[in-house]
Design an enzyme around this catalytic site. Structure first.
Site, PDB file in Angstrom:
ATOM      1  CG  HIS A 122      -5.387  -2.549  -0.007  1.00  0.00           C
ATOM      2  ND1 HIS A 122      -4.765  -2.101  -1.161  1.00  0.00           N
ATOM      3  CD2 HIS A 122      -4.939  -1.746   0.997  1.00  0.00           C
ATOM      4  CE1 HIS A 122      -3.984  -1.073  -0.868  1.00  0.00           C
ATOM      5  NE2 HIS A 122      -4.066  -0.852   0.437  1.00  0.00           N
ATOM      6  CB  SER A 173      -0.966  -0.036   1.189  1.00  0.00           C
ATOM      7  OG  SER A 173      -1.987   0.902   1.037  1.00  0.00           O
ATOM      8  CG  ASP A 213      -6.716  -3.306  -3.756  1.00  0.00           C
ATOM      9  OD1 ASP A 213      -7.546  -2.706  -3.037  1.00  0.00           O
ATOM     10  OD2 ASP A 213      -5.497  -3.109  -3.683  1.00  0.00           O
TER      11      ASP A 213
END
Length: 254
Positions: A222, A93, A192
């Site tokens: 994610h 991320s 995601d």
């Protein structure tokens, strides 16, 4: 109840080193399993906990990307100071954005970007993530429902400079992608949000690396390092690192 904040960790392996980077409002728990897996394969892994993270959401908003980036740089030098001359970097991320930034600014053997929102053009979604973090954190503190609602309302009125800073940092990193020539692996969950999927393809296409690869995970969202396919993520990261030309051999733990 006092919440015990996650901490930075270093898993000692061989001379090959990997810097592991967590996401926004996340912690080193997001990359712990990957670190343990790579350690067993002979890699030394270090994951820094960013300033403000693991603390209250109010404390988190007192810091910003410059502070978190400083924690990343300190993590890189932590490995250097321990004698590791060859360092790869992997992040999830926002940590994926940081991993790309590390590759733009420091010598790295390889860069692994996981679910990095490099195409994000606004702060959309960032406050929602902070808000959800706040609800969970305050619940763990044992606060009553009434107090949690009151504090969450106050949170909405705290200056959001940190969130705007994330957008600026990401945009700056995006502009430097073509400077990356180290072997690059992009990992992305197909469940995601669209912005992350678009970002994965963009990163793969933009970096100037001769050796680059993108892998999609059909059952993952994610945080793929803790999802249904986490074991495959670990194996794919290790497999990619094994293709890199290291000066030192990996000494797997018996």
């Amino acid at each position: 109840m006092k919440v015990v904040a996650p901490k930075s960790f270093t898993f000692e392996g061989g001379k090959r080193a990997v810097l592991l980077l967590h996401g926004f409002t996340g912690s080193t728990k997001e990359v712990k399993k990957l670190g343990e897996f790579l350690q067993k394969k002979g890699y030394t892994c270090h994951a820094p906990m960013y300033r403000g993270h693991g603390a209250t959401p109010e404390e988190l908003l007192e810091t910003g990307p410059a502070d978190w980036w400083e924690s990343v740089v300190e993590g890189y030098h932590h490995l250097k100071d321990r004698g590791h001359q060859e360092i790869a970097v992997a992040g999830i991320s926002l940590g994926g954005v940081f991993s790309l930034k590390v590759a733009e600014n420091f010598p790295v053997k390889a860069v692994i970007s996981m679910c990095a929102p490099i195409k994000r053009d606004s702060t959309d979604g960032l406050f929602d993530r902070l808000y959800n973090y706040a609800k969970i954190y305050k619940s763990f503190e044992g606060k009553s429902r009434e107090i949690i609602i009151e504090e969450l309302e106050k949170l909405k009125h705290i200056p959001q400079d940190a969130l705007h800073g994330v957008h600026a940092f990401t945009e700056n990193t995006r502009k430097g992608l073509r400077s990356i020539k180290s072997p690059t692996l992009v990992l992305q969950g197909t469940l995601d949000d669209a912005i992350y999927q678009e970002s994965a393809s963009f990163i793969h296409d933009e970096v100037e690396s001769i050796e680059k690869e993108i892998i999609w995970y059909e059952q993952s969202g994610h945080i793929i390092t803790t999802g249904k396919e986490k074991e495959k993520v670990c194996e794919d990261v290790h497999g990619f690192l094994e293709q890199v030309e290291w000066a030192e051999p990996a000494l797997a733990l018996v």
